[in-house]
Design an enzyme around this catalytic site. Structure first.
Site, PDB file in Angstrom:
ATOM      1  N   SER A  95      60.029  18.997  37.406  1.00 38.04           N
ATOM      2  CA  SER A  95      59.372  20.150  37.264  1.00 38.04           C
ATOM      3  C   SER A  95      60.110  21.371  37.951  1.00 38.04           C
ATOM      4  CB  SER A  95      58.737  20.012  36.975  1.00 38.04           C
ATOM      5  OG  SER A  95      57.737  20.687  37.305  1.00 38.04           O
ATOM      6  N   HIS A  96      60.371  20.961  39.216  1.00 31.94           N
ATOM      7  CA  HIS A  96      60.518  22.048  40.415  1.00 31.94           C
ATOM      8  C   HIS A  96      62.628  21.661  41.094  1.00 31.94           C
ATOM      9  CE1 HIS A  96      56.806  22.981  39.653  1.00 31.94           C
ATOM     10  NE2 HIS A  96      56.919  24.315  39.880  1.00 31.94           N
ATOM     11  N   GLU A 134      56.210  21.653  33.226  1.00 32.40           N
ATOM     12  CA  GLU A 134      56.045  20.493  32.479  1.00 32.40           C
ATOM     13  C   GLU A 134      55.980  20.631  31.172  1.00 32.40           C
ATOM     14  OE1 GLU A 134      55.067  17.726  34.159  1.00 32.40           O
ATOM     15  OE2 GLU A 134      55.859  18.043  36.406  1.00 32.40           O
TER      16      GLU A 134
END
Length: 333
Positions: free
Chosen positions: A44-45, A185
């Site tokens: 997610s990053h 997320e």
């Protein structure tokens, strides 16, 4: 799934950012954060955030050629004006001054103002633990999260991170949102058409939901009820008004419906163990190791252990990126 080496991830990220007008320094700093996300399987990053970066640029909410300016605010404070650019280059610009002030005073703060922020804090924390410093960092975001007992957004996801250096071992690091989960997320669940667990968010009507879209349209929730809510409020204060920057509600108002990444400040505090402890530093850090041994000796896992395991795999085997995401990123090039 597409399998990429970390060098390929870095190259793709830099190519996208440069193609869309980011300066070389901005592109390299931002891309490296995404490489770290993919490397540690914090997807997610990872390079998913390229979509977010370009959307933020298209909305006119980031300065792609920003040049951070560093100020010595006080003996124990270094301030960096990010000039409306992403936070990564601003952090790098102030890092050496923070290290010097911490060495001189024992404790020092790095204040970043006027930055666009989308990244995990553990990347910055590890830069400080690599220097032998104990570190703490936090920042607000957009007002996406309801306070305990409420149903409307007030707080950001408001992450807080901490790092403790360890001799010949990975540092002790935790980095978590004060929301039940990072917003990225929920967005990944939405993209995949997957339900979210109850407790992550509420619908626009304030009702519990398993729909990622309803949670994104309504409000996220804090972890731990009133405890997470109180921590979120603390971060709003010390990384907002205390440093002369925006709260999450003010960041969202600045966005004005553009859907861009949050615009706010960041507070990083560094502690120099050598200045605190002098020639007793090794003795007291050995005492800390006994604490870690007591935790792991019961079969419990230290925070970030999963990341370090993933890092070892990625350095050896590369990383996997979904075909859909890879296609979306290639389209940006």
């Amino acid at each position: 799934m597409a399998r990429l080496t970390l060098a390929e991830v870095r190259d793709i990220a830099e190519r996208v950012l440069l193609k869309h007008g980011f300066s070389d320094l901005q592109a390299k700093a931002v891309a490296e954060t995404m490489v770290c996300g993919e490397r540690d399987e914090c997807r997610s990053h990872g390079i998913y955030r390229l979509l977010v970066c370009i959307a933020t640029l298209s909305a006119g909410k980031v300065n792609p050629t920003a040049v951070p300016v560093v100020y010595s605010q006080a003996p124990g404070i270094v301030r960096v004006d990010a000039d409306g650019g992403f936070s990564q280059l601003a952090f790098q610009s102030g890092l050496e001054a923070l290290k010097q002030k911490a060495a001189s005073n024992g404790i020092a703060a790095l204040v970043i103002n006027n930055c666009i922020h989308f990244s995990a804090l553990w990347v910055e924390i590890e830069a400080l633990t690599d220097m032998g410093l104990v570190a703490l960092a936090c920042n607000p975001s957009h007002a996406w999260v309801a306070p305990a007992g409420g149903r409307g957004p007030v707080f950001g996801t408001n992450p807080i991170a901490f790092g403790w250096p360890r001799k010949d071992k990975d540092p002790f690091v935790f980095d978590f949102a004060t929301s039940a989960v990072a917003r990225g997320e929920i967005e990944l669940h939405r993209r995949a058409g997957k339900p979210i667990p109850l407790g992550w968010g509420v619908s626009p009507e304030g009702e519990p939901t398993t729909s990622a879209q309803h949670a994104l349209d309504g409000a996220m929730l804090t972890f731990g009820g009133h405890k997470g809510s109180a921590l979120a409020a603390m971060i709003e204060l010390i990384a907002g008004p205390l440093i002369g920057d925006l709260t999450s509600a003010e960041s969202l108002a600045h966005d004005d419906g553009a859907g861009a990444s949050p615009y706010h400040g960041e507070l990083i505090i560094a502690f120099d163990p050598k200045r605190f402890l002098g020639d007793q530093v090794d003795y007291h850090f050995e005492r800390a190791e006994r604490l870690f041994a007591d935790i792991e000796g019961q079969g419990a896992r230290l925070p970030s252990a999963r990341r370090y395991e993933a890092r070892a795999r990625s350095l050896l085997n590369g990383v996997e990126v979904s075909d859909d995401l890879y296609a979306d990123i290639q389209a940006l090039i």
